[in-house]
Write a protein that holds these residues in place. Structure first.
Motif, mmCIF file in Angstrom:
data_model
loop_
_atom_site.group_PDB
_atom_site.id
_atom_site.type_symbol
_atom_site.label_atom_id
_atom_site.label_comp_id
_atom_site.label_asym_id
_atom_site.label_seq_id
_atom_site.Cartn_x
_atom_site.Cartn_y
_atom_site.Cartn_z
ATOM 1 N N HIS A 1 1.068 21.495 -25.986
ATOM 2 C CA HIS A 1 0.285 22.208 -26.994
ATOM 3 C C HIS A 1 0.819 23.600 -27.315
ATOM 4 O O HIS A 1 0.740 24.043 -28.470
ATOM 5 C CB HIS A 1 -1.178 22.331 -26.534
ATOM 6 C CG HIS A 1 -1.913 21.043 -26.481
ATOM 7 N ND1 HIS A 1 -2.125 20.356 -25.303
ATOM 8 C CD2 HIS A 1 -2.484 20.293 -27.457
ATOM 9 C CE1 HIS A 1 -2.801 19.253 -25.554
ATOM 10 N NE2 HIS A 1 -3.024 19.179 -26.845
ATOM 11 N N GLY A 2 1.328 24.273 -26.280
ATOM 12 C CA GLY A 2 1.772 25.646 -26.488
ATOM 13 C C GLY A 2 3.206 25.754 -26.975
ATOM 14 O O GLY A 2 3.468 26.283 -28.059
ATOM 15 N N VAL B 1 -1.289 21.534 -15.880
ATOM 16 C CA VAL B 1 -1.264 22.779 -16.652
ATOM 17 C C VAL B 1 0.073 22.932 -17.377
ATOM 18 O O VAL B 1 0.121 23.281 -18.571
ATOM 19 C CB VAL B 1 -1.533 23.992 -15.742
ATOM 20 C CG1 VAL B 1 -1.326 25.297 -16.505
ATOM 21 C CG2 VAL B 1 -2.945 23.926 -15.171
ATOM 22 N N ILE B 2 1.174 22.669 -16.667
ATOM 23 C CA ILE B 2 2.503 22.787 -17.267
ATOM 24 C C ILE B 2 2.670 21.797 -18.422
ATOM 25 O O ILE B 2 3.182 22.142 -19.498
ATOM 26 C CB ILE B 2 3.596 22.559 -16.198
ATOM 27 C CG1 ILE B 2 3.579 23.708 -15.182
ATOM 28 C CG2 ILE B 2 4.971 22.439 -16.846
ATOM 29 C CD1 ILE B 2 4.457 23.453 -13.968
ATOM 30 N N GLN C 1 0.292 20.261 -20.248
ATOM 31 C CA GLN C 1 -0.571 20.599 -21.383
ATOM 32 C C GLN C 1 -0.036 21.821 -22.131
ATOM 33 O O GLN C 1 -0.047 21.864 -23.368
ATOM 34 C CB GLN C 1 -2.007 20.846 -20.899
ATOM 35 C CG GLN C 1 -2.741 19.618 -20.393
ATOM 36 C CD GLN C 1 -3.165 18.687 -21.510
ATOM 37 O OE1 GLN C 1 -3.058 19.000 -22.698
ATOM 38 N NE2 GLN C 1 -3.680 17.516 -21.142
ATOM 39 N N TYR C 2 0.437 22.817 -21.380
ATOM 40 C CA TYR C 2 0.994 24.015 -22.025
ATOM 41 C C TYR C 2 2.262 23.672 -22.798
ATOM 42 O O TYR C 2 2.461 24.136 -23.936
ATOM 43 C CB TYR C 2 1.292 25.087 -20.980
ATOM 44 C CG TYR C 2 1.976 26.301 -21.568
ATOM 45 C CD1 TYR C 2 1.275 27.194 -22.376
ATOM 46 C CD2 TYR C 2 3.337 26.534 -21.332
ATOM 47 C CE1 TYR C 2 1.907 28.296 -22.940
ATOM 48 C CE2 TYR C 2 3.972 27.630 -21.889
ATOM 49 C CZ TYR C 2 3.260 28.511 -22.694
ATOM 50 O OH TYR C 2 3.889 29.599 -23.254
#
Length: 342
Positions: free
Chosen positions: A217-218, A210-211, A213-214
């Protein structure tokens, strides 16, 4: 079934669900089905950041075992059975259907594109083309020296980061893009044998996923096509998460999940036809709900190939997914070599 085999089946099941979802989503977007553009771009990029590298990694896990059992020639011949033959057959089947029905689908597939399959793979079949190249390259490496896999993996990582070091051409691009994951699968086979992750390990790797990917992308606002060291790390973190999660889930005999994994090749070969057919039918009756299209498209892309497989097995139709090419080649060589020695 050994735990190692079972977790691999679970990983293949997860991977094929992502493959079907990704292609359904792209098909809906190309067909103009209304959907939130931000969701589409983010969802598409997350899936494509690791789902195909995962399959190359899983294929590499069993390479050494197959090489030891069959030898270089036997392994190459067997891949003509299980990869090259279905690649050619299903590229022609799907391609001809798409060309005939081009007026009703998203693409304008030409017959020239269909018959260019030996040098220009199209649609989802690029994976089989690239996978065969990875096997051929790995066989060459192991035939020269089995101890060279570590430096070869490092070179593969370098070429993945700097593909311009290779000549131009699809073959070289496929090797640069994917061989590093196949080689890492070869390297990791011994360490992952019998792996059984704990709940804490799953929590850690999922959190890391999650970290990562965030962050990618984020925070950095990157796309999976922005290839470099960050995209490579993201793919490896994601693969590690799948491996950990599936080695944990393999403690329970989830037969339906394992079956999806063992039939992932069949689903891969037929899911585009199934998913596209459902989309065309829903559009024909006026359905434009993104959610309904997505759910029915993914379900159909998974289940209709399995239904077709059951019918094929019931009718005892042979040679739709593999062929005894290796046996024919072996018999031909065994016949030719003695004659050549006369």
């Amino acid at each position: 079934m050994e735990n190692r085999d079972l977790w691999v089946d679970h990983a293949k099941a997860l991977g094929i669900v992502l493959v079907v979802y990704g292609h359904v989503l792209r098909g809906l977007h190309s067909a103009g089905i209304p959907m939130p553009e931000t969701f589409y771009r983010l969802s598409d990029s997350i899936v494509y950041s690791f789902h195909m590298p995962l399959f190359f990694f899983l294929a590499g896990l069993f390479f050494q075992q197959s090489f030891a059992a069959k030898g270089a020639r036997g392994l190459v011949f067997s891949k003509f059975d299980s990869i090259f033959y279905p690649y050619v057959l299903w590229s022609l089947l799907q391609g001809l259907i798409e060309a005939i029905l081009a007026d009703y689908t998203n693409g304008a597939v030409t017959y020239a594109e269909v018959f260019a399959l030996l040098w220009a793979p199209r649609a989802q079949f690029w994976f089989l083309y690239a996978l065969l190249l990875c096997f051929l390259l790995a066989v060459t490496v192991f035939s020269l020296s089995r101890r060279s896999i570590i430096p070869v993996t490092l070179v593969a990582a370098l070429l993945h980061l700097f593909p311009s070091l290779l000549p131009e051409g699809l073959m070289w691009r496929y090797i640069a893009d994917n061989f590093v994951f196949f080689a890492l699968g070869i390297l990791g086979a011994g360490q992952l044998r019998g792996m059984a992750a704990s709940g804490w390990q799953v929590l850690f790797t999922v959190s890391l996923f999650v970290i990562a990917q965030y962050g990618f992308h984020g925070l950095l606002e990157l796309h999976y096509t922005d290839r470099g060291i960050l995209s490579l790390v993201l793919a490896l973190v994601s693969i590690a998460t799948v491996v950990t999660l599936c080695s944990w889930s393999a403690r329970w005999p989830l037969g339906s999940v394992a079956y999806l994994g063992t039939t992932s090749m069949v689903i891969y070969l037929m899911h585009i036809l199934a998913g596209s057919g459902i989309r065309v039918l829903l559009k024909a009756v006026g359905v434009d709900s993104f959610l309904l299209h997505t759910v029915t498209g993914v379900a159909g892309g998974l289940l209709l190939p399995l239904l077709a497989l059951a019918i094929i097995q019931r009718l005892q139709l042979r040679y739709l997914f593999a062929a005894p090419i290796s046996r024919w080649l072996t018999l031909s060589l065994n016949w030719a070599l003695p004659r050549a020695g006369r």
